[in-house]
Design a protein around this motif. Sequence first.
Motif, short mmCIF file in Angstrom:
data_model
loop_
_atom_site.label_atom_id
_atom_site.label_comp_id
_atom_site.label_asym_id
_atom_site.label_seq_id
_atom_site.Cartn_x
_atom_site.Cartn_y
_atom_site.Cartn_z
N VAL A 164 0.85 -1.19 0.00
CA VAL A 164 0.00 0.00 0.00
C VAL A 164 0.89 1.24 0.00
N SER A 165 0.58 2.17 -0.90
CA SER A 165 1.36 3.40 -1.01
C SER A 165 0.46 4.57 -1.36
N GLU A 166 0.99 5.77 -1.14
CA GLU A 166 0.41 7.00 -1.66
C GLU A 166 1.36 7.55 -2.72
N LEU A 167 0.84 7.86 -3.90
CA LEU A 167 1.67 8.35 -5.00
C LEU A 167 1.21 9.74 -5.40
N PHE A 168 2.18 10.62 -5.64
CA PHE A 168 1.90 12.00 -6.02
C PHE A 168 2.68 12.35 -7.29
N THR A 169 2.02 13.00 -8.23
CA THR A 169 2.77 13.69 -9.27
C THR A 169 3.27 14.99 -8.66
N VAL A 170 4.57 15.23 -8.74
CA VAL A 170 5.16 16.42 -8.12
C VAL A 170 5.06 17.57 -9.11
N VAL A 224 -5.54 -1.73 -7.25
CA VAL A 224 -6.68 -0.82 -7.14
C VAL A 224 -6.15 0.56 -6.78
N TYR A 225 -6.65 1.59 -7.48
CA TYR A 225 -6.28 2.98 -7.19
C TYR A 225 -7.52 3.78 -6.82
N GLN A 226 -7.33 4.76 -5.92
CA GLN A 226 -8.30 5.85 -5.82
C GLN A 226 -7.56 7.17 -6.07
N PHE A 227 -8.10 7.98 -6.98
CA PHE A 227 -7.45 9.23 -7.39
C PHE A 227 -8.01 10.42 -6.61
N ARG A 228 -7.12 11.42 -6.42
CA ARG A 228 -7.53 12.74 -5.92
C ARG A 228 -6.68 13.78 -6.64
N PHE A 229 -7.23 15.00 -6.76
CA PHE A 229 -6.53 16.05 -7.47
C PHE A 229 -6.49 17.33 -6.64
N ASN A 230 -5.46 18.13 -6.89
CA ASN A 230 -5.27 19.41 -6.22
C ASN A 230 -4.93 20.46 -7.28
N PRO A 231 -5.81 21.47 -7.48
CA PRO A 231 -7.11 21.69 -6.86
C PRO A 231 -8.09 20.53 -7.14
N ASP A 232 -9.14 20.48 -6.35
CA ASP A 232 -10.01 19.32 -6.32
C ASP A 232 -10.74 19.07 -7.64
N PHE A 233 -10.91 20.13 -8.46
CA PHE A 233 -11.64 19.96 -9.73
C PHE A 233 -10.72 19.52 -10.87
N GLY A 234 -9.48 19.15 -10.54
CA GLY A 234 -8.56 18.66 -11.56
C GLY A 234 -8.98 17.31 -12.12
N HIS A 269 -11.36 8.70 -18.04
CA HIS A 269 -11.29 10.06 -17.51
C HIS A 269 -11.48 9.96 -15.99
N VAL A 270 -10.42 10.31 -15.22
CA VAL A 270 -10.48 10.14 -13.77
C VAL A 270 -10.49 11.51 -13.08
N ARG A 271 -11.29 11.58 -12.02
CA ARG A 271 -11.40 12.79 -11.20
C ARG A 271 -11.24 12.38 -9.73
N THR A 272 -11.32 13.35 -8.83
CA THR A 272 -11.23 13.05 -7.41
C THR A 272 -12.31 12.05 -7.02
N GLY A 273 -11.89 10.93 -6.45
CA GLY A 273 -12.81 9.88 -6.05
C GLY A 273 -12.93 8.74 -7.03
N SER A 274 -12.39 8.90 -8.24
CA SER A 274 -12.41 7.81 -9.21
C SER A 274 -11.59 6.64 -8.69
N VAL A 275 -12.09 5.42 -8.91
CA VAL A 275 -11.38 4.19 -8.53
C VAL A 275 -11.15 3.37 -9.80
N MET A 322 -1.69 15.36 -8.96
CA MET A 322 -2.48 14.13 -8.88
C MET A 322 -1.94 13.25 -7.76
N TYR A 323 -2.86 12.71 -6.99
CA TYR A 323 -2.57 11.75 -5.93
C TYR A 323 -3.35 10.48 -6.23
N TYR A 324 -2.73 9.33 -5.98
CA TYR A 324 -3.56 8.14 -5.94
C TYR A 324 -3.08 7.16 -4.89
#
Length: 294
Positions: free
Chosen positions: A165-171, A202-212, A230-236, A254-256
């Motif tokens: 289990v990990s958290e991944l971020f695009t920097v 399995v991934y869950q995505f989140r974006f910053n700002p949230d509407f990314g 097409h993935v948005r915040t909350g997409s799995v 982007m975080y997942y």
Amino acid sequence: MGKHIPPFDNKNQPIVDINDDVTPLCYFNQVRLSQGETHSHYVEGYESVIVLAGGTCSIKVSKNSAEESEEAITFDNIGQRASVWDGNPESVYVPLGYTAEIECVSENADIMIAGGRFEESLEPFCIRQDNVDIVQYGSDETKTHRKIKHVLGQSNADKRGRLLVSELFTVGVGGWSGFPPHKHDEDRIKEDGSKETLYEEVYQFRFNPDFGFGAQFLYEHEDDFGPVYHVRTGSVIAIDKGYHPSVAAPGYEMYYFTIIVGKTSKSLIQHFDPHHEYQVETIPGIKDMIAKFK
């Protein structure tokens, strides 16, 4: 080969349940609690880890046996951040055959529960923010700059089963992840003597700002054209086979949250798309990352 589950209110029920039709090795639930509320977690046949995306919880882990009261361990003040963008995760590992009682002690809590099918019961433990193994690689120039925060990885391999289990971020803003494209859908020894191991994901995505937003690619063979989601915040996204790079739109971080479960191996060994494998040589730090992730 895979599926996209659009964002929805899961009401604290599993988003990817046991014996899923695509990724039966994996389990995923997102739980949201307010102060004083509780949630009971038990999944038969799966080891799991409870990760605080935001907020603080007290988590009591008990063995499902006649000696349950003697076996209970309470981990207090798990979670020291407001959101995934604000610091490192804290979590509690829940072995096979154990129940976790989660109580929210902050104003609210955002909780990610990852599970993986396993056969052996181990011991509960917690991962504090200072014990998270952090890897950063890539570059802005190659559009591959990212950071990985390992919750369950090689630093605690002796304490877990086949659940990673990990958290991944695009920097920065925008860029690619899971690149060069790779897969891990066979337990095999290749012609050159190297290995590939079978892991579902399995991934869950989140974006910053949230509407990314971003895109998740899936294709089974290096010459195939696969679906693009097409993935948005909350997409799995659930993936059982094939190559699976993803990309964040310019201007968005982007975080997942990643759940990766092996069928037989505790080490993830990936196979790169032969058309793009040469780019391993062009992305700074990726070789060290691959070695550390195994």
